[in-house]
Structure formats: C-alpha cells, structure tokens
Write an enzyme that holds these catalytic residues in place. Structure first.
Site, mmCIF file in Angstrom:
data_model
loop_
_atom_site.group_PDB
_atom_site.id
_atom_site.type_symbol
_atom_site.label_atom_id
_atom_site.label_comp_id
_atom_site.label_asym_id
_atom_site.label_seq_id
_atom_site.Cartn_x
_atom_site.Cartn_y
_atom_site.Cartn_z
ATOM 1 N N GLU A 1 -5.429 15.102 -3.299
ATOM 2 C CA GLU A 1 -4.798 13.923 -2.938
ATOM 3 C C GLU A 1 -3.384 13.940 -2.382
ATOM 4 O OE1 GLU A 1 -5.740 10.304 -5.491
ATOM 5 O OE2 GLU A 1 -3.709 9.626 -5.139
ATOM 6 N N ARG B 1 -2.276 15.269 -6.568
ATOM 7 C CA ARG B 1 -3.052 15.818 -7.785
ATOM 8 C C ARG B 1 -4.409 16.194 -7.257
ATOM 9 N NH1 ARG B 1 -4.100 9.676 -9.948
ATOM 10 N NH2 ARG B 1 -4.477 8.697 -8.006
ATOM 11 N N ARG C 1 0.999 1.924 1.617
ATOM 12 C CA ARG C 1 0.796 3.367 1.455
ATOM 13 C C ARG C 1 -0.736 3.657 1.492
ATOM 14 N NH1 ARG C 1 1.988 6.123 -3.080
ATOM 15 N NH2 ARG C 1 2.169 4.335 -4.368
ATOM 16 N N TYR D 1 -1.385 -5.237 -5.790
ATOM 17 C CA TYR D 1 -2.238 -4.010 -6.235
ATOM 18 C C TYR D 1 -2.918 -4.508 -7.420
ATOM 19 C CZ TYR D 1 -4.161 -0.092 -8.624
ATOM 20 O OH TYR D 1 -5.160 0.760 -9.245
ATOM 21 N N ARG E 1 10.381 0.907 -16.025
ATOM 22 C CA ARG E 1 10.321 1.807 -17.181
ATOM 23 C C ARG E 1 9.643 3.168 -17.076
ATOM 24 N NH1 ARG E 1 5.450 0.520 -19.641
ATOM 25 N NH2 ARG E 1 6.311 1.493 -21.714
ATOM 26 N N ARG F 1 6.026 8.631 -25.053
ATOM 27 C CA ARG F 1 5.455 8.256 -26.362
ATOM 28 C C ARG F 1 6.136 9.145 -27.444
ATOM 29 N NH1 ARG F 1 -0.650 7.609 -24.209
ATOM 30 N NH2 ARG F 1 -0.528 5.830 -23.190
ATOM 31 N N ASP G 1 -5.810 -3.625 -10.448
ATOM 32 C CA ASP G 1 -6.891 -2.925 -11.127
ATOM 33 C C ASP G 1 -8.369 -3.543 -11.001
ATOM 34 O OD1 ASP G 1 -6.055 -0.326 -11.859
ATOM 35 O OD2 ASP G 1 -5.067 -1.278 -13.613
HETATM 36 P P1 FDA Z 1 -11.686 -3.885 -1.975
HETATM 37 O O1 FDA Z 1 -10.694 -3.282 -0.996
HETATM 38 O O2 FDA Z 1 -12.578 -3.269 -2.896
HETATM 39 O O3 FDA Z 1 -12.772 -4.903 -1.133
HETATM 40 C C1 FDA Z 1 -12.387 -5.322 -0.048
HETATM 41 C C2 FDA Z 1 -13.419 -5.445 1.184
HETATM 42 O O4 FDA Z 1 -13.049 -6.237 2.178
HETATM 43 C C3 FDA Z 1 -13.475 -3.798 1.674
HETATM 44 O O5 FDA Z 1 -14.876 -3.649 1.400
HETATM 45 C C4 FDA Z 1 -13.255 -4.327 3.475
HETATM 46 O O6 FDA Z 1 -14.189 -3.410 4.155
HETATM 47 C C5 FDA Z 1 -13.743 -5.549 3.401
HETATM 48 N N1 FDA Z 1 -12.977 -6.421 4.573
HETATM 49 C C6 FDA Z 1 -11.644 -6.250 4.916
HETATM 50 N N2 FDA Z 1 -11.620 -6.871 6.091
HETATM 51 C C7 FDA Z 1 -12.832 -7.237 6.528
HETATM 52 C C8 FDA Z 1 -13.150 -8.175 7.507
HETATM 53 N N3 FDA Z 1 -12.512 -8.647 8.579
HETATM 54 N N4 FDA Z 1 -14.561 -8.419 7.759
HETATM 55 C C9 FDA Z 1 -15.256 -7.995 6.906
HETATM 56 N N5 FDA Z 1 -15.090 -7.320 5.895
HETATM 57 C C10 FDA Z 1 -13.575 -6.970 5.624
HETATM 58 N N6 FDA Z 1 -8.645 0.105 -10.295
HETATM 59 C C11 FDA Z 1 -8.682 0.452 -11.581
HETATM 60 O O7 FDA Z 1 -9.206 -0.582 -12.448
HETATM 61 N N7 FDA Z 1 -8.874 1.688 -11.877
HETATM 62 C C12 FDA Z 1 -8.701 2.777 -11.018
HETATM 63 O O8 FDA Z 1 -8.892 3.855 -11.571
HETATM 64 C C13 FDA Z 1 -8.395 2.525 -9.712
HETATM 65 N N8 FDA Z 1 -8.063 3.602 -8.885
HETATM 66 C C14 FDA Z 1 -7.614 3.276 -7.625
HETATM 67 C C15 FDA Z 1 -7.675 4.278 -6.925
HETATM 68 C C16 FDA Z 1 -6.958 4.028 -5.499
HETATM 69 C C17 FDA Z 1 -6.605 5.001 -4.501
HETATM 70 C C18 FDA Z 1 -7.032 2.657 -5.093
HETATM 71 C C19 FDA Z 1 -6.362 2.341 -3.797
HETATM 72 C C20 FDA Z 1 -7.077 1.522 -5.888
HETATM 73 C C21 FDA Z 1 -7.617 1.927 -7.270
HETATM 74 N N9 FDA Z 1 -8.089 0.868 -7.998
HETATM 75 C C22 FDA Z 1 -8.548 1.137 -9.411
HETATM 76 C C23 FDA Z 1 -8.246 -0.552 -7.562
HETATM 77 C C24 FDA Z 1 -9.437 -1.105 -6.978
HETATM 78 O O9 FDA Z 1 -9.738 -0.260 -5.642
HETATM 79 C C25 FDA Z 1 -9.464 -2.521 -6.991
HETATM 80 O O10 FDA Z 1 -8.964 -3.226 -7.976
HETATM 81 C C26 FDA Z 1 -10.380 -3.235 -5.885
HETATM 82 O O11 FDA Z 1 -10.708 -2.370 -4.878
HETATM 83 C C27 FDA Z 1 -10.295 -4.470 -5.888
HETATM 84 O O12 FDA Z 1 -11.387 -4.982 -5.236
HETATM 85 P P2 FDA Z 1 -11.032 -6.144 -3.831
HETATM 86 O O13 FDA Z 1 -12.451 -6.770 -3.866
HETATM 87 O O14 FDA Z 1 -10.098 -6.815 -4.029
HETATM 88 O O15 FDA Z 1 -10.753 -5.143 -2.760
#
Ligand code: FDA
Length: 389
Positions: A312, A289, A258, A360, A175, A179, A362
């Site tokens: 970006e 953006r 990506r 993905y 979708r 609005r 949040d």
């Molecule tokens: P996250 O990726 O944060 O943490 C994983 C960690 O594991 C990393 O620090 C990494 O270094 C570590 N790791 C990986 N492999 C490893 C290894 N072998 N040994 C040791 N450490 C290791 N959400 C939202 O609510 N509002 C928003 O506006 C946004 N905006 C946004 C923008 C962009 C560009 C992205 C990509 C994402 C967002 N998000 C977001 C999502 C948000 O980033 C996401 O919810 C969190 O990062 C998720 O947390 P995690 O702990 O799952 O992963």
C-alpha cells in the site's frame, strides 16, 4: 420499474437505506452505481489464480460497539471470530502495534512493568513539555517521546501524507495510543469479525430484494439516463452518496482527499509474512504496509501453493483518483460549510455516506448513520409524517 426512491451509490450507506425502504416500507428503489459492481469500497473478489478473497479497495475489518448496527448486519451475514492485530517492521525487527508494553520492552531491551514504562514515556515526552506544538513532529514527540515517535510514527506518517511531519499541522493527531499492558488487539469494540462468506456475498444479500433494482455502470450525472439527475430531480426523492462537491459542479472548489495505490502480487509460497498486516515505518521503504489476504480467513482451506500480498502506497488524490481519506484542511472545512448550505437548499435530496458528507466513516458508522437517516427522514416521509426535506 417506476422508482419511489433513487439511491445514488451502492456502498454500505446506500444499500442500507435501499434495503430498509424496500423491506419495511415496500418502496420500489432504484440503486445507481457508476462502478461495475455493488458494495462501494467494501467490495471484495476472489483473486483469479488462487481463489483468495481480496479486498479491492484496501483491507476492510468489521468492528462495532453499536448493538443496533450489529443486530442489523447479522441479518445478512455471520461473522468469523477474526481478531485484528498489526505488527510493524522497524530496522530489521518486528514489533507489536499499537505501541504497548511488549513494544516498549522490546524497543528498550527492558522488562518494565506498567508503572515504570509509564514513567519512562512521561520522562521522554518531557522534552517538549509545556510547549504548544505547531507541527505534527513536535506534537508526536510531546505525546510519546522522541525515540518511539521517530521509530514508529514519524516516517510512517510522512509516507501517508507524502509530507515531512514538520510541515504537517499538529491537529492531525490529538493522541497517540500507548497501552501499558501486553494487549495488542487493534480494535476496542465489543464485536469484531469478518463476513463468513466474504464481503460481496454480504452485500449481495442486502441488495437481493424484489423491490430493489440495481443499475451498474450508471453515473447519476449522465444527462441521457432515465434515472439520471435531469430525469429524476423534482420527480422522485433521492439519497445521494457520491462526492458532495461533484454534485454542485465544484462550485465552491474541490475538496481535498488522500488516495492509496495498491500493488498486488501473487507469490509462489504458502505464507509470506505470517500475519495479515505488516507496517513499514522506516524512511527507506516507499510503501506504508503489506497486506496478506489469506490470513484474514485462517478457517478457509486456501491453496498452499501461493499467497496474495498487496503493498500500500499513500498520496494526495488528483482529479480522477479514488478519494479515500478526507484531508480536512481549514480551507476544506470552509468549502464544506458552503456545500452544506447548498445541500440544504436542494429539496428532496438527502446527502449521506463518506463522500456525500466528506467524512471518514468506518463501515459500522456508515451503516449506523444510514439507519438513522432512514428512521428520521425517509420513513416519516413515506408514512405521511413529513421529514425527508
Ligand atoms: P462507498 O464509497 O463505499 O460507496 C459510495 C458509492 O457511490 C461508490 O460505489 C461509488 O461508485 C458510488 N458513486 C459515487 N458517485 C456516483 C455517481 N455520480 N453516480 C453513481 N454512483 C456513484 N471501514 C471499516 O469499518 N473497517 C476497515 O478496515 C476499513 N478499511 C478501509 C480502508 C480504506 C483504504 C478506506 C478508504 C476505507 C476503509 N473503511 C473501513 C471505510 C469503508 O470503506 C466505508 O465505511 C464505506 O465505504 C462507507 O460506505 P459509503 O456507502 O458511505 O461509501
């Protein structure tokens, strides 16, 4: 410290599990992260020259309608009253986003009421009515009509995917929100705001517990490390939030992602664009953006002499790039199922977070699913009531 639980990754998922296990169960938790900082992708720091807080891995806006998550996060930080709004700059004019009555009336130089605007969009979307769109371009036209689609979605999406929308599958979008009011609040959630003292202060408070030991610059796959995979598997339960394909040595192939490139610039002016996020949906602009970080915190007394912006750019991730958004092709989904089978066979290791589940999430979703994993699997295990697995 001898750990009772090893958590791989110090993002919101890993830290939520670690905090709960340390605080509620009194477990000794070792948190490993291969980066030089905690917080995963939500990490932020103050830009050196200006002191303006910059979100290092792209702008992060907190929002949730989940009361359990809201109560939990408020233990570590207060939130500002920030409300996210986005604008878009198309052919020298600025429009409000997501597409709303204001966007429609400005675009068509009109003063339609909600019912008239609805009728107009229905008519325009009728160009492909009754067809079964096979690509994103046709799907976009069918959803909101060609004029709005081509102005605000077509090239923006093309830039995000570095692919002509005619060559993208239709199912990327189900979708496109329109609005029929002037409401241009970006999120619909009950709670929204930014951490008053910044993301890093919030994240540090989660990790600040005598039972939590954080090991930075530490890769779980480092064979020599005393808390690396070789040393801990079979000895201590592990919560793994790194990439699931890497855990299994890419045995089923690489999952595709990506990534984004962020180009930061400090400008000698108080205000560059008057708003936190401006989209650039036109074909002739290479970025998607621009973020201007001072606007995320209008309550702060930032310098008036300079501002920080970030352009970006979006593209397919290659080996070594930060994986940001799962692409989720049919091929990826098949590989993911195979990895899930392998994960089920991995005793005493739980996979979570956006990288561990190839989803993905949040921030509020990552925190919510970590709380659920803790309640359903970790707490019963350490309280003598089984789960974990
Ligand atoms: P996250 O990726 O944060 O943490 C994983 C960690 O594991 C990393 O620090 C990494 O270094 C570590 N790791 C990986 N492999 C490893 C290894 N072998 N040994 C040791 N450490 C290791 N959400 C939202 O609510 N509002 C928003 O506006 C946004 N905006 C946004 C923008 C962009 C560009 C992205 C990509 C994402 C967002 N998000 C977001 C999502 C948000 O980033 C996401 O919810 C969190 O990062 C998720 O947390 P995690 O702990 O799952 O992963």
């Amino acid at each position: 410290m001898k750990a009772d639980l090893v958590v791989v990754g110090s993002g919101f998922f890993g830290l939520t599990v670690a905090e709960r296990a340390a605080e509620e169960l009194g477990l000794k938790v070792a948190v490993l992260d291969r980066r030089h900082h905690i917080g995963g992708n939500a990490y932020s720091e103050n830009e050196e020259k200006t002191g303006i807080e910059v979100h290092r891995y792209g702008a992060h806006l907190f929002h949730t309608s989940n009361e359990r998550v809201w109560e939990y996060v408020n233990r570590f930080t207060a939130f500002t009253s920030y409300v996210h709004r986005v604008y878009t700059r198309h052919q020298g004019e600025v429009f409000p986003m997501p597409i709303n009555l204001g966007t429609i009336n400005q675009f068509f130089r009109s003063a339609y009421g909600p019912a008239e605007a609805r009728e107009l969009i229905r008519e325009q979307a009728g160009e492909l009515a009754g067809t079964d769109p096979q690509n994103l371009n046709d799907k976009g036209i069918q959803l909101i009509g060609r004029p709005l689609y081509e102005a605000f979605i077509k090239y923006y999406t093309g830039k995000q995917w570095q692919t002509d929308p005619k060559d993208l599958p239709a199912d990327i979008i189900s979708r496109l929100p329109v609005r029929y009011t002037y409401d241009n609040r970006y999120f619909n959630d009950t709670h929204e705001g930014l951490p008053v003292d910044g993301y890093t202060a919030w994240i540090e408070r989660m990790a600040d517990h005598p039972n939590i030991e954080v090991h930075l610059n530490t890769d779980f796959f480092d064979e020599q490390h005393e808390l690396g995979r070789n040393a801990v598997l079979g000895q201590v339960p592990v919560v793994y939030t790194g990439p699931v394909d890497r855990y299994f040595g890419y045995a089923e192939g690489d999952l595709s992602w990506r990534t984004i490139d962020l180009e930061e610039e400090v400008l000698d002016m108080e205000d560059f664009q008057g708003t936190p996020v401006m989209n650039y949906p036109d074909e002739d602009v290479p970025f998607t953006r621009i973020h201007e970080f001072r606007h995320f915190h209008p309550e702060r007394a930032y310098t008036k002499d300079a501002t920080v912006i970030m352009r970006e750019y979006s593209r397919f991730a290659e080996k070594g790039d930060e994986p940001y958004y799962p692409i989720n092709t049919a091929d990826d989904r098949a590989k993911l199922l195979a990895y899930r089978d392998l994960a089920r066979g991995e005793k005493s290791v739980l996979f979570g977070g956006r990288l561990g589940t190839y989803k993905y999430l949040d921030m509020h979703m990552a925190i919510g699913s970590a709380l659920t994993m803790y309640e359903n699997k970790i707490k019963p295990h350490f309280s003598g009531g089984q789960p974990l697995v």
